[in-house]
Design a protein around this motif. Sequence first.
Motif, mmCIF file in Angstrom:
data_model
loop_
_atom_site.group_PDB
_atom_site.id
_atom_site.type_symbol
_atom_site.label_atom_id
_atom_site.label_comp_id
_atom_site.label_asym_id
_atom_site.label_seq_id
_atom_site.Cartn_x
_atom_site.Cartn_y
_atom_site.Cartn_z
ATOM 1 N N ASN A 109 9.742 10.977 14.689
ATOM 2 C CA ASN A 109 9.663 11.196 13.247
ATOM 3 C C ASN A 109 8.310 11.751 12.829
ATOM 4 O OD1 ASN A 109 11.089 10.497 10.517
ATOM 5 N ND2 ASN A 109 8.990 9.766 10.277
ATOM 6 N N LEU A 110 7.255 11.379 13.556
ATOM 7 C CA LEU A 110 5.908 11.854 13.231
ATOM 8 C C LEU A 110 5.748 13.353 13.463
ATOM 9 C CD1 LEU A 110 3.668 8.924 14.571
ATOM 10 C CD2 LEU A 110 4.149 9.515 12.186
ATOM 11 N N THR A 111 6.682 13.953 14.172
ATOM 12 C CA THR A 111 6.635 15.415 14.362
ATOM 13 C C THR A 111 7.046 16.160 13.100
ATOM 14 O OG1 THR A 111 8.911 15.541 15.198
ATOM 15 C CG2 THR A 111 7.158 15.120 16.806
ATOM 16 N N GLY A 112 7.573 15.418 12.121
ATOM 17 C CA GLY A 112 7.972 16.034 10.856
ATOM 18 C C GLY A 112 9.444 16.324 10.735
ATOM 19 N N CYS A 113 10.249 15.870 11.714
ATOM 20 C CA CYS A 113 11.687 16.149 11.676
ATOM 21 C C CYS A 113 12.419 15.321 10.627
ATOM 22 C CB CYS A 113 12.309 15.930 13.051
ATOM 23 S SG CYS A 113 12.182 14.223 13.628
ATOM 24 N N ALA B 230 0.826 -1.213 0.000
ATOM 25 C CA ALA B 230 0.000 0.000 0.000
ATOM 26 C C ALA B 230 0.860 1.262 0.000
ATOM 27 C CB ALA B 230 -0.937 -0.002 1.206
ATOM 28 N N THR B 231 1.996 1.247 0.722
ATOM 29 C CA THR B 231 2.858 2.439 0.767
ATOM 30 C C THR B 231 3.406 2.779 -0.621
ATOM 31 O OG1 THR B 231 4.833 1.126 1.321
ATOM 32 C CG2 THR B 231 3.540 1.997 3.163
ATOM 33 N N PHE B 232 3.761 1.752 -1.381
ATOM 34 C CA PHE B 232 4.268 1.997 -2.730
ATOM 35 C C PHE B 232 3.136 2.398 -3.681
ATOM 36 C CE2 PHE B 232 7.925 -0.241 -1.091
ATOM 37 C CZ PHE B 232 8.989 0.356 -1.758
ATOM 38 N N ARG C 129 -0.847 12.352 2.722
ATOM 39 C CA ARG C 129 0.390 12.428 3.516
ATOM 40 C C ARG C 129 0.210 11.772 4.887
ATOM 41 N NH1 ARG C 129 3.056 17.723 4.660
ATOM 42 N NH2 ARG C 129 4.877 16.398 5.017
ATOM 43 N N VAL C 130 -0.948 12.033 5.494
ATOM 44 C CA VAL C 130 -1.218 11.415 6.801
ATOM 45 C C VAL C 130 -1.233 9.899 6.675
ATOM 46 C CG1 VAL C 130 -2.910 11.164 8.647
ATOM 47 C CG2 VAL C 130 -2.498 13.414 7.634
ATOM 48 N N LEU C 131 -1.929 9.403 5.636
ATOM 49 C CA LEU C 131 -1.992 7.963 5.420
ATOM 50 C C LEU C 131 -0.606 7.392 5.155
ATOM 51 C CD1 LEU C 131 -3.693 5.421 5.101
ATOM 52 C CD2 LEU C 131 -4.014 6.023 2.680
ATOM 53 N N SER C 132 0.198 8.108 4.379
ATOM 54 C CA SER C 132 1.550 7.641 4.069
ATOM 55 C C SER C 132 2.411 7.572 5.327
ATOM 56 C CB SER C 132 2.201 8.563 3.045
ATOM 57 O OG SER C 132 3.456 8.056 2.646
ATOM 58 N N TYR C 133 2.292 8.588 6.184
ATOM 59 C CA TYR C 133 3.046 8.572 7.441
ATOM 60 C C TYR C 133 2.621 7.387 8.316
ATOM 61 C CZ TYR C 133 5.876 12.833 7.423
ATOM 62 O OH TYR C 133 6.855 13.754 7.170
ATOM 63 N N ILE C 134 1.323 7.138 8.391
ATOM 64 C CA ILE C 134 0.813 6.046 9.229
ATOM 65 C C ILE C 134 1.293 4.696 8.707
ATOM 66 C CG2 ILE C 134 -1.273 4.814 9.948
ATOM 67 C CD1 ILE C 134 -2.704 7.517 10.013
#
Length: 386
Positions: free
Chosen positions: A127-131, A57-59, A70-75
């Motif tokens: 990492n979820l903070t966007g750093c 799914a990520t690919f 973007r939220v879904l990709s991060y999750i």
Amino acid sequence: MDSGNMAEIIIVNGIGIFLMVFLLLTRIENVEKRFAGDKIFDSMIWITIVGCGVEAATFFIDGKVFFGCRVLSYILNSFCFLGTGLLGFLWCLFVDFRIFNSVRRMRKKAKVLAIPFAIDVVLVLINLTGCGIIFTVSENNVYERGSLVFMTYLILFLYFIYSLFLVDTSKKGGLHLRFFPVYYFVIPCMLGTVIQGMVYGITIGWTSVAIAFIFVSIQTQSLNALVDPLSGLYNRRYMDCIISQFKQNMKYCIYGIMIDVNDFKRINDVYGHSKGDDAIRAIGMILTDSIPDNGLAIRYAGDEFIVFIRTDREEFVQKIMGQVEENVEKFNSLEEEPFRISLAMGYSRYEPSSGNVEQFLSAMDEKMYEAKKQHYQQGNADRRRR
């Protein structure tokens, strides 16, 4: 991601899912009662199934722009990194249980083994903070690896290395055979992880885990023949292998404890054979909770059990016997079953220099029967007083 690569990714991860579903269905059909090791193994299978699906799914969504992409990709990508860490953690617990067959030891080790996974969780949360220390997802929903992504691979490799170390340590302990197929899992997983880590766009990581589980499942079928399905302890066949090892190259001093259940026939006669089976299961749990890391519990035959302990201190053996009796009393005090458990125990010492295993077994058997005789004499005396 072009359509050709996407098709390959779906096929590869689809194979991984198919293999794991097939293995899971096979285990459901063949395993009647699940011990701790079985539950851990099933949990790893489910993680692998989800991991294969999430990775595909990520690919699939990489580079695609839609609401919440973007939220879904991060999750999804966060799960991939957390899933590998959790898999390594559970794998080490599984190896520990299959070697030492002790829930108490496994729970104790879990506290330490959870530390690398906890670090993995912290890294992913940061990492979820966007750093972007592990990965980033651009405004166009394009995934890129971060500068500390190697830490997640390092954590997974540490778990793999520890499992190899665990098997090697158990061999040197003198009571555990060299049979656990740890290399069948570690080598495919390491190769898959290295290949995927070096070449972005190749999704062989989770599928290599699925293939490794098939290897492990095939190899562990022979291990199941060495475990008593009722008590969860090792069986007579395993004991014969251990005794053969005693005769050949045992370098350590070993104590043995012969254990017999007092009045076991009465439990079967009064409460039925199903309750007799429950008593055997309870004794299996009592022994695994009582025996230390340098010990091994075996269901010898029927209601007889043997515990081998690698030690040269007699008082240590007596302490273990006291722990067994204490756990028996705890079980009886709960009154969850209509029967009460009583054990007769006798111990002896095996000297490597003598090599006389038969005398070793006979000595502990004789002492056990002395304890059993005292139990019945005490019972008769109590009845006369009443």
